[in-house]
Design a protein around this motif. Structure first.
Motif: not given
Length: 241
Positions: A172-193
C-alpha cells in the motif's frame, strides 16, 4: 451535465493528463534513478501524442483546416489513425513492457514478458504490412487486442511477483502498485466496451455516449491516481541495469 462532459471531453482529458505530467515534473528529482523517471517521461510522451493527434484531426476532412487539404498529396497524411496506431496502440505497449520489466524482480517473469513483447512486435509488424490500408484508415482491432493482452500480462506478472515477495507487506506504500492498479482498472473497464462496439457494430447513440463517458471517467481516475501517487509516494528501488 452529461452533455457538458461530452462536449468538453477532449479538454477534460487533456487537463488531467497535464495535471499528472505537472506532478511528475515536480517530483522528477525525487524519483531520479528509479523506474519512475521513465514513467514521468512516458506521461510527457502521452501529452505529445495527444497533441499531435489533435493537430492531425484538424487536417482531416471536416476539420478546421479542411480548405487546405488540396495541399496534401496523400489522404492518410491528415488522418490520425496511423498516428495513434503507431505511437499509442503500439508505442504504449512497448513502454509498459519495458517499465514492468524494470520493476518485476522475478527473472522468469521478466523473460516471459520480454519474449511476449518480441512476439507482439513481430506479429503486429506482419499484420500491419499485410493490411496496410487498415492501419491508415481505422484502428486495428488485432493490434489493439494483442497490445491489451501484453499490458494485462505485464500487470498480472507484477501482481504475482508482489504476492511472492516481501513487498506484499507494504504494497500500500508502493507507487508501482498504484500505477499498476490504475492502469489495470482503466483497461478492464474500457477495453470490453470498445471491443463490444467493434465486433457488434453498435450504432446506438446512447451506447456511444456511455462509451465516451466511461472512457472519460476512467481517464480522470487513472491520471488523477498517477498525480496523487507521484506526490505522496516515496522512491523505492534504483534502476535495474
Amino acid at each position: 451535465m452529461i452533455d457538458f462532459l461530452l462536449a468538453h471531453r477532449p479538454n477534460i482529458t487533456k487537463g488531467v493528463e497535464l495535471l499528472a505530467l505537472a506532478m511528475g515534473l515536480i517530483s522528477f528529482k525525487k524519483f531520479k534513478n528509479t523506474p519512475i523517471q521513465y514513467f514521468i517521461l512516458f506521461l510527457l510522451y502521452s501529452v505529445l501524442v495527444e497533441l499531435g493527434g489533435s493537430t492531425l484531426k484538424n487536417l482531416h476532412p471536416g476539420g478546421a483546416l479542411e480548405e487546405y487539404q488540396y495541399l496534401l498529396k496523400y489522404r492518410f497524411f491528415y488522418s490520425n489513425y496511423w498516428w495513434y496506431g503507431l505511437f499509442w496502440t503500439i508505442g504504449s505497449v512497448l513502454f509498459w513492457s519495458f517499465f514492468f520489466q524494470k520493476i518485476i524482480s522475478n527473472k522468469t517473469y521478466r523473460n516471459i514478458l520480454n519474449i511476449s513483447t518480441y512476439a507482439f512486435i513481430i506479429c503486429v509488424s506482419i499484420y500491419t504490412l499485410i493490411y496496410i490500408d487498415e492501419f491508415f484508415y481505422t484502428v486495428s482491432t488485432f493490434n489493439k487486442l494483442f497490445g491489451s493482452v501484453i499490458i494485462l500480462l505485464a500487470i498480472v506478472l507484477y501482481f504475482i511477483d508482489v504476492l511472492q515477495s516481501d513487498v506484499i507487506l507494504t504494497f500500500y506504500k508502493s507507487i508501482y502498485f498504484y500505477i499498476s492498479m490504475s492502469l489495470f482498472f482503466w483497461w478492464i473497464v474500457t477495453m470490453p466496451l470498445y471491443f463490444y462496439q467493434k465486433f457488434v457494430l453498435i450504432e446506438n447513440l446512447e451506447y456511444i455516449k456511455l462509451l465516451r463517458l466511461t472512457r472519460l471517467f476512467s481517464n480522470i481516475l487513472m491520471y488523477g491516481a498517477y498525480a496523487c501517487a507521484l506526490v505522496f509516494c516515496k522512491p523505492e528501488k534504483p534502476l535495474r541495469t
